[in-house]
Design an enzyme around this catalytic site. Sequence first.
Site, mmCIF file in Angstrom:
data_model
loop_
_atom_site.group_PDB
_atom_site.id
_atom_site.type_symbol
_atom_site.label_atom_id
_atom_site.label_comp_id
_atom_site.label_asym_id
_atom_site.label_seq_id
_atom_site.Cartn_x
_atom_site.Cartn_y
_atom_site.Cartn_z
ATOM 1 C CG ASP A 170 -2.148 -0.832 1.059
ATOM 2 O OD1 ASP A 170 -2.256 -1.542 0.031
ATOM 3 O OD2 ASP A 170 -3.019 -0.800 1.953
ATOM 4 C CG ASP A 211 -2.011 4.193 2.994
ATOM 5 O OD1 ASP A 211 -1.543 3.050 3.169
ATOM 6 O OD2 ASP A 211 -3.240 4.414 2.867
ATOM 7 C CD1 TRP A 263 -10.709 0.227 1.375
ATOM 8 C CD2 TRP A 263 -12.299 -1.015 2.333
ATOM 9 N NE1 TRP A 263 -10.253 -0.150 2.613
ATOM 10 C CE2 TRP A 263 -11.209 -0.913 3.222
ATOM 11 C CE3 TRP A 263 -13.414 -1.767 2.721
ATOM 12 C CZ2 TRP A 263 -11.206 -1.505 4.476
ATOM 13 C CZ3 TRP A 263 -13.418 -2.377 3.984
ATOM 14 C CH2 TRP A 263 -12.315 -2.234 4.846
ATOM 15 C CD GLU A 294 -8.015 -5.913 -1.513
ATOM 16 O OE1 GLU A 294 -9.217 -5.702 -1.245
ATOM 17 O OE2 GLU A 294 -7.097 -5.350 -0.887
ATOM 18 C CG ASP A 295 -7.216 -7.618 2.396
ATOM 19 O OD1 ASP A 295 -8.414 -7.953 2.205
ATOM 20 O OD2 ASP A 295 -6.904 -6.669 3.137
ATOM 21 C CG MET A 325 -2.153 4.276 6.695
ATOM 22 S SD MET A 325 -3.663 3.317 6.574
ATOM 23 C CE MET A 325 -4.853 4.533 7.081
ATOM 24 C CG HIS A 338 -6.012 7.420 3.643
ATOM 25 N ND1 HIS A 338 -7.165 6.781 3.279
ATOM 26 C CD2 HIS A 338 -5.157 6.444 4.051
ATOM 27 C CE1 HIS A 338 -7.015 5.474 3.453
ATOM 28 N NE2 HIS A 338 -5.812 5.252 3.936
ATOM 29 N NE ARG A 381 -12.434 3.378 2.668
ATOM 30 C CZ ARG A 381 -13.232 2.699 3.492
ATOM 31 N NH1 ARG A 381 -14.469 2.437 3.165
ATOM 32 N NH2 ARG A 381 -12.780 2.266 4.638
HETATM 33 N N1 UDP Z 1 -5.281 3.333 -3.396
HETATM 34 C C1 UDP Z 1 -4.924 4.432 -4.179
HETATM 35 N N2 UDP Z 1 -5.884 5.296 -4.589
HETATM 36 C C2 UDP Z 1 -7.180 5.135 -4.255
HETATM 37 C C3 UDP Z 1 -7.522 4.051 -3.458
HETATM 38 C C4 UDP Z 1 -6.573 3.163 -3.028
HETATM 39 O O1 UDP Z 1 -3.766 4.630 -4.499
HETATM 40 O O2 UDP Z 1 -8.008 5.960 -4.657
HETATM 41 C C5 UDP Z 1 -4.257 2.313 -3.042
HETATM 42 C C6 UDP Z 1 -3.207 2.834 -2.096
HETATM 43 O O3 UDP Z 1 -2.011 2.154 -2.343
HETATM 44 C C7 UDP Z 1 -3.794 2.434 -0.780
HETATM 45 C C8 UDP Z 1 -4.355 1.062 -1.078
HETATM 46 O O4 UDP Z 1 -4.857 1.202 -2.390
HETATM 47 O O5 UDP Z 1 -2.835 2.419 0.231
HETATM 48 C C9 UDP Z 1 -5.423 0.570 -0.111
HETATM 49 O O6 UDP Z 1 -6.477 1.484 0.028
HETATM 50 P P1 UDP Z 1 -6.795 2.205 1.427
HETATM 51 O O7 UDP Z 1 -5.588 2.937 1.864
HETATM 52 O O8 UDP Z 1 -8.033 3.016 1.275
HETATM 53 O O9 UDP Z 1 -7.076 0.971 2.392
HETATM 54 P P2 UDP Z 1 -6.960 0.950 3.997
HETATM 55 O O10 UDP Z 1 -6.493 2.279 4.489
HETATM 56 O O11 UDP Z 1 -8.305 0.622 4.500
HETATM 57 O O12 UDP Z 1 -5.976 -0.133 4.297
HETATM 58 MN MN MN Z 2 -4.696 3.249 3.787
#
Ligand code: UDP
Ligand code: MN
Length: 353
Positions: free
Chosen positions: A200, A202, A262, A265-266, A292, A295, A297
């Site tokens: 990911d 972030d 969202w 998939e994992d 992290m 951010h 959604r």
């Molecule tokens: N992601 C992205 N743009 C988006 C949505 C998701 O680049 O508009 C990628 C990014 O790498 C992100 C990952 O998909 O870290 C997982 O999404 P998110 O961070 O929303 O999941 P969570 O914070 O719930 O783990």
């Molecule tokens: Mn995230």
Amino acid sequence: MAVFSSMLKIIRKGKCLFLLLLCLCVVAWIATFSNDGPVKSVQEGSSPLDGQHAEGFHRLELESEMVQSIEERVEEPPTKESCPENSPLLRGSLKLTFEPSLTLEQVEIENAEVVEGQYKPSDCTARQSVAILIPHRNREKHLLYLLYHLHPFLQRQQLHYAVYVIHQAGDATFNRAKLLNVGYLEALKDYNWDCFIFHDVDLVPENDHNLYMCAKQPKHLVVGRNSTGYKLRYKGYFGGVSAMTKDQFHKVNGFPNSYWGWGGEDDDLRIRVQLQKMAIVRPPPEVARYTMVFHNRDSGNQVNKDRMQLLRRTHQTWKNDGLNSCSYKVMSVHRAPLYINVTVDIGQPEQAH
Ligand code: UDP
Ligand code: MN
């Protein structure tokens, strides 16, 4: 008298014949020696009497040795020693910074040894060649922070690595899993990577003892993150950052392509791993820690309401939904100094797969 004179004639003719035969023998003898000579001298190259030929032979021998050694040099460049099992460059837990004023140029200057997203230790042979795959859309600042921390982190681990950013083109619903399949397939066109890290954008690792290398079993690297109080999100969580060898990922047919939006998939990947009788391993919790970047959604990545239903069918679908059915169109491959950006059209949810 007549008998005597005819005998004399025969003797004279015989003499001539004898002389003729003798001459022929001498000529034949000379001819034989003049042909045999050099062959003999080459075969006996070490004889000091045959100096010239011996020298010629020796030169030939030397030349063939030189050709051989040049060939060896071309085929097998002198191999550097394998990097140590425990890198002496590791520093353990680090204080991370997220400077709002940070720029890509700054990060490039600080990582001058990275060429087109790729790095190799200069003084030893890395134990693994690792492709870092980052699914991405609209998270430029997060990508910048990750590159800033990740490059020095990976270099301290003495890895041969490349960073791939797989950028989803267009504004269709986001599909993290399919982007990671694309990353795997595209990265293998560059190099036969041993290990793939699904990362990911972030999540920034806090401790460089969290090795970005593959293990005998699929590995999950995010045991804890600041946003969950450094606790595993839930039992069996396999998201955020995970590491699988080329063979492990191939064995499970990669990620599903059919999860749009969202979530889920994992968990699907975890089920695939379990179906193949593999286990998930994790580093100790004090090491597998991440920050992290905060951010909300993202728009275009709404919760996938079908995910529970899809997960119930994974044991049937995994064989036909994955690497072997991943259709996409690469729009561009840009080799920037710090990462390889693959922009890809992965289609729409309606055209699932
Ligand atoms: N992601 C992205 N743009 C988006 C949505 C998701 O680049 O508009 C990628 C990014 O790498 C992100 C990952 O998909 O870290 C997982 O999404 P998110 O961070 O929303 O999941 P969570 O914070 O719930 O783990
Ligand atoms: Mn995230």
